[in-house]
Design a protein around this motif. Structure first.
Motif, PDB file in Angstrom:
ATOM      1  N   LYS A 103       0.848  -1.175  -0.010  1.00  0.00           N
ATOM      2  CA  LYS A 103       0.096   0.092   0.032  1.00  0.00           C
ATOM      3  C   LYS A 103       1.045   1.245  -0.042  1.00  0.00           C
ATOM      4  O   LYS A 103       0.617   2.288  -0.579  1.00  0.00           O
ATOM      5  N   GLU A 104       2.007   1.203   0.660  1.00  0.00           N
ATOM      6  CA  GLU A 104       2.785   2.267   0.957  1.00  0.00           C
ATOM      7  C   GLU A 104       3.545   2.532  -0.537  1.00  0.00           C
ATOM      8  O   GLU A 104       3.559   3.713  -1.089  1.00  0.00           O
ATOM      9  N   GLY A 105       3.927   1.619  -1.329  1.00  0.00           N
ATOM     10  CA  GLY A 105       4.496   1.804  -2.665  1.00  0.00           C
ATOM     11  C   GLY A 105       3.557   2.457  -3.389  1.00  0.00           C
ATOM     12  O   GLY A 105       3.870   2.993  -4.383  1.00  0.00           O
ATOM     13  N   GLN A 106       2.318   1.825  -3.538  1.00  0.00           N
ATOM     14  CA  GLN A 106       1.344   2.302  -4.463  1.00  0.00           C
ATOM     15  C   GLN A 106       1.099   3.683  -4.402  1.00  0.00           C
ATOM     16  O   GLN A 106       0.655   4.268  -5.082  1.00  0.00           O
ATOM     17  N   ALA A 107       1.090   4.047  -3.119  1.00  0.00           N
ATOM     18  CA  ALA A 107       0.637   5.531  -2.586  1.00  0.00           C
ATOM     19  C   ALA A 107       1.608   6.377  -3.090  1.00  0.00           C
ATOM     20  O   ALA A 107       1.248   7.359  -3.689  1.00  0.00           O
ATOM     21  N   LEU A 128       0.548  -2.527 -11.239  1.00  0.00           N
ATOM     22  CA  LEU A 128       0.697  -1.420 -12.035  1.00  0.00           C
ATOM     23  C   LEU A 128      -0.244  -1.384 -13.260  1.00  0.00           C
ATOM     24  O   LEU A 128      -0.836  -0.442 -13.631  1.00  0.00           O
ATOM     25  N   ASN A 129      -0.631  -2.630 -13.750  1.00  0.00           N
ATOM     26  CA  ASN A 129      -1.679  -2.463 -14.600  1.00  0.00           C
ATOM     27  C   ASN A 129      -3.063  -2.210 -14.246  1.00  0.00           C
ATOM     28  O   ASN A 129      -3.731  -1.446 -14.964  1.00  0.00           O
ATOM     29  N   GLN A 130      -3.415  -2.502 -13.078  1.00  0.00           N
ATOM     30  CA  GLN A 130      -4.653  -2.051 -12.384  1.00  0.00           C
ATOM     31  C   GLN A 130      -4.518  -0.449 -12.352  1.00  0.00           C
ATOM     32  O   GLN A 130      -5.341   0.228 -12.635  1.00  0.00           O
ATOM     33  N   MET A 131      -3.275  -0.093 -11.965  1.00  0.00           N
ATOM     34  CA  MET A 131      -3.287   1.422 -11.485  1.00  0.00           C
ATOM     35  C   MET A 131      -3.638   2.426 -12.913  1.00  0.00           C
ATOM     36  O   MET A 131      -3.891   3.367 -12.622  1.00  0.00           O
ATOM     37  N   ALA A 132      -3.193   1.827 -13.909  1.00  0.00           N
ATOM     38  CA  ALA A 132      -2.963   2.577 -15.233  1.00  0.00           C
ATOM     39  C   ALA A 132      -4.625   2.999 -15.593  1.00  0.00           C
ATOM     40  O   ALA A 132      -4.936   3.752 -16.360  1.00  0.00           O
ATOM     41  N   TYR A 133      -5.570   1.952 -15.267  1.00  0.00           N
ATOM     42  CA  TYR A 133      -6.879   2.304 -15.510  1.00  0.00           C
ATOM     43  C   TYR A 133      -7.744   2.838 -14.309  1.00  0.00           C
ATOM     44  O   TYR A 133      -8.288   3.624 -14.259  1.00  0.00           O
ATOM     45  N   SER A 134      -7.664   2.278 -13.331  1.00  0.00           N
ATOM     46  CA  SER A 134      -8.286   2.690 -11.855  1.00  0.00           C
ATOM     47  C   SER A 134      -7.988   3.979 -11.397  1.00  0.00           C
ATOM     48  O   SER A 134      -8.875   4.912 -11.355  1.00  0.00           O
ATOM     49  N   ASP A 135      -6.717   4.408 -11.832  1.00  0.00           N
ATOM     50  CA  ASP A 135      -6.365   5.916 -11.241  1.00  0.00           C
ATOM     51  C   ASP A 135      -5.771   6.718 -12.606  1.00  0.00           C
ATOM     52  O   ASP A 135      -5.291   7.879 -12.128  1.00  0.00           O
ATOM     53  N   ILE A 159      11.231  -8.798 -27.767  1.00  0.00           N
ATOM     54  CA  ILE A 159      10.937  -7.416 -26.697  1.00  0.00           C
ATOM     55  C   ILE A 159       9.590  -6.980 -26.983  1.00  0.00           C
ATOM     56  O   ILE A 159       8.996  -6.795 -28.081  1.00  0.00           O
ATOM     57  N   ARG A 160       8.854  -6.669 -25.865  1.00  0.00           N
ATOM     58  CA  ARG A 160       7.537  -5.931 -25.968  1.00  0.00           C
ATOM     59  C   ARG A 160       7.474  -4.661 -25.200  1.00  0.00           C
ATOM     60  O   ARG A 160       8.106  -4.633 -24.064  1.00  0.00           O
ATOM     61  N   THR A 161       6.809  -3.763 -25.752  1.00  0.00           N
ATOM     62  CA  THR A 161       6.577  -2.375 -24.909  1.00  0.00           C
ATOM     63  C   THR A 161       5.162  -2.053 -25.269  1.00  0.00           C
ATOM     64  O   THR A 161       4.599  -2.255 -26.127  1.00  0.00           O
ATOM     65  N   HIS A 162       4.750  -1.755 -24.259  1.00  0.00           N
ATOM     66  CA  HIS A 162       3.142  -1.121 -24.224  1.00  0.00           C
ATOM     67  C   HIS A 162       2.989  -0.186 -23.156  1.00  0.00           C
ATOM     68  O   HIS A 162       3.675   0.362 -22.438  1.00  0.00           O
ATOM     69  N   THR A 163       1.926   0.929 -23.857  1.00  0.00           N
ATOM     70  CA  THR A 163       1.693   2.141 -22.928  1.00  0.00           C
ATOM     71  C   THR A 163       0.121   1.533 -22.268  1.00  0.00           C
ATOM     72  O   THR A 163      -0.705   1.580 -23.308  1.00  0.00           O
ATOM     73  N   LEU A 164       0.089   1.554 -20.964  1.00  0.00           N
ATOM     74  CA  LEU A 164      -1.371   1.334 -20.548  1.00  0.00           C
ATOM     75  C   LEU A 164      -2.277   2.417 -20.132  1.00  0.00           C
ATOM     76  O   LEU A 164      -1.862   3.204 -19.512  1.00  0.00           O
ATOM     77  N   ARG A 268     -11.941   4.144 -11.117  1.00  0.00           N
ATOM     78  CA  ARG A 268     -12.473   4.003  -9.867  1.00  0.00           C
ATOM     79  C   ARG A 268     -11.843   4.367  -8.558  1.00  0.00           C
ATOM     80  O   ARG A 268     -12.133   4.511  -7.520  1.00  0.00           O
ATOM     81  N   GLY A 269     -10.303   4.585  -9.007  1.00  0.00           N
ATOM     82  CA  GLY A 269      -9.577   5.134  -7.865  1.00  0.00           C
ATOM     83  C   GLY A 269      -9.265   4.349  -6.536  1.00  0.00           C
ATOM     84  O   GLY A 269      -9.283   3.256  -6.583  1.00  0.00           O
ATOM     85  N   ASP A 270      -9.596   4.849  -5.525  1.00  0.00           N
ATOM     86  CA  ASP A 270      -9.589   4.117  -4.210  1.00  0.00           C
ATOM     87  C   ASP A 270     -10.961   3.051  -3.927  1.00  0.00           C
ATOM     88  O   ASP A 270     -10.415   2.177  -2.987  1.00  0.00           O
ATOM     89  N   LEU A 271     -11.480   3.072  -4.754  1.00  0.00           N
ATOM     90  CA  LEU A 271     -12.744   2.102  -4.830  1.00  0.00           C
ATOM     91  C   LEU A 271     -12.194   0.661  -5.746  1.00  0.00           C
ATOM     92  O   LEU A 271     -13.060  -0.177  -5.874  1.00  0.00           O
ATOM     93  N   ARG A 272     -11.016   0.533  -6.303  1.00  0.00           N
ATOM     94  CA  ARG A 272     -10.550  -0.516  -6.825  1.00  0.00           C
ATOM     95  C   ARG A 272     -10.596  -1.447  -6.136  1.00  0.00           C
ATOM     96  O   ARG A 272     -10.386  -1.609  -4.958  1.00  0.00           O
ATOM     97  N   VAL A 273     -10.288  -2.655  -6.661  1.00  0.00           N
ATOM     98  CA  VAL A 273     -10.146  -3.977  -5.778  1.00  0.00           C
ATOM     99  C   VAL A 273      -8.674  -3.978  -5.248  1.00  0.00           C
ATOM    100  O   VAL A 273      -7.847  -3.818  -6.320  1.00  0.00           O
ATOM    101  N   ALA A 274      -8.573  -4.102  -4.316  1.00  0.00           N
ATOM    102  CA  ALA A 274      -7.280  -4.051  -3.644  1.00  0.00           C
ATOM    103  C   ALA A 274      -6.447  -5.382  -4.052  1.00  0.00           C
ATOM    104  O   ALA A 274      -6.624  -6.374  -3.798  1.00  0.00           O
TER     105      ALA A 274
END
Length: 280
Positions: A103-107, A128-135, A159-164, A268-274
């Motif tokens: 939680k500290e790292g994500q904050a 990080l995948n979740q954070m790109a969308y929820s936040d 080699i793969r690269t993506h912007t989420l 959804r921000g802080d309402l995301r599934v933890a």
């Protein structure tokens, strides 16, 4: 001056003012962080909880034998090399001895404009995948996979690269992570020899080769430049794949899977599934 001549004062100012966070400062992340500093970025953070060991020295350019002896934190090596490379007249480079899966790292990550993911584990990539969308924080992710024959000779590398971001497929939809692997990683089973033997799984390989890791760096930074500078008026870059055996760069026209839970939770921000765990 040459950098500014490539894309103009406005784009340079946009890059300089962005708060950029590099997560994972091994061979790829260290290179990314140093190049950001050299390009004039003023606000760069680096996050990692690991230390430098002797087997890192051939890949972490700038690390020293002394760093390995004292097991210096990788983030401290990154800060030292960033300070040496910095070109901005004023800058602030921050280090975070944290894990993005807490939680500290994500904050910490939520306080940045763009996150560059240089991690190679399923669990942190899922967070990080979740954070790109929820936040609504763009995450630029990349990595390398090396295939070998039974005798250890190289079969090939990709080699793969993506912007989420919203309206681009997430890492699950693009088959870059599997949630079953995330669960195993979260429980520490991917590093458990007894589990690996019992399940008949192959031991995870350390695939980050110095001569190829620069290709990942190039892909990540190219995605960043495309996202910010928008060359040709294009917007968010699409997923890319470079195949070493054919020396071909492919534009991956992937689509999101129906009912993707990550994209369905956009904003959804802080309402995301933890997905993160307690700091303790």
């Amino acid at each position: 001056m040459r950098t500014i001549s490539a894309w103009g004062d406005k784009t340079q100012a946009d890059i300089a003012r962005l708060r950029l966070l590099v997560i994972g400062v091994g061979s790829v992340g260290l290179d990314v962080a140093v190049r950001l500093a050299a390009s004039g970025a003023r606000h760069v953070g680096v996050m990692d909880f690991d230390v430098v060991r002797e087997h890192n020295l051939d890949r972490m350019i700038g690390s020293t034998q002394s760093d390995a002896v004292i097991q210096q934190l990788k983030i401290e090596v990154a800060r030292r090399e960033m300070e040496r490379a910095a070109t901005a007249s004023s800058h602030r480079f921050l280090t975070f001895n944290q894990d993005i899966t807490t939680k500290e790292g994500q904050a910490t990550a939520l306080d940045y404009d763009i996150v560059i993911s240089c991690v190679d584990r399923p669990y942190p990539r899922a967070v990080l995948n979740q954070m790109a969308y929820s936040d609504l924080i763009p995450v630029i992710d990349g990595g390398i996979g090396i295939d070998v024959f039974s005798d250890g000779a190289m079969r090939g590398a990709t080699i793969r690269t993506h912007t989420l971001t919203p309206e681009r497929p997430c890492l699950v939809c693009s088959a870059q992570i599997e949630m079953s692997e995330v669960t195993l990683d979260k429980e520490g089973l991917l590093d458990d020899p007894s589990y690996i033997a019992e399940a008949g799984r192959a031991k995870p390989a350390n695939q980050n080769v110095a001569l190829l890791s620069v290709g990942v760096t190039a892909g990540l930074l190219s995605q960043l430049v495309t996202l910010v500078a928008k060359p040709g008026g294009r917007g968010v870059p699409a997923p890319l794949r470079y195949v070493l055996t054919t020396q071909s760069l492919e534009h991956l026209d992937m689509e999101s899977r129906p009912h993707c839970p990550f994209e369905a939770a956009t904003g959804r921000g802080d309402l995301r599934v933890a997905l993160t765990r307690s700091d303790t």
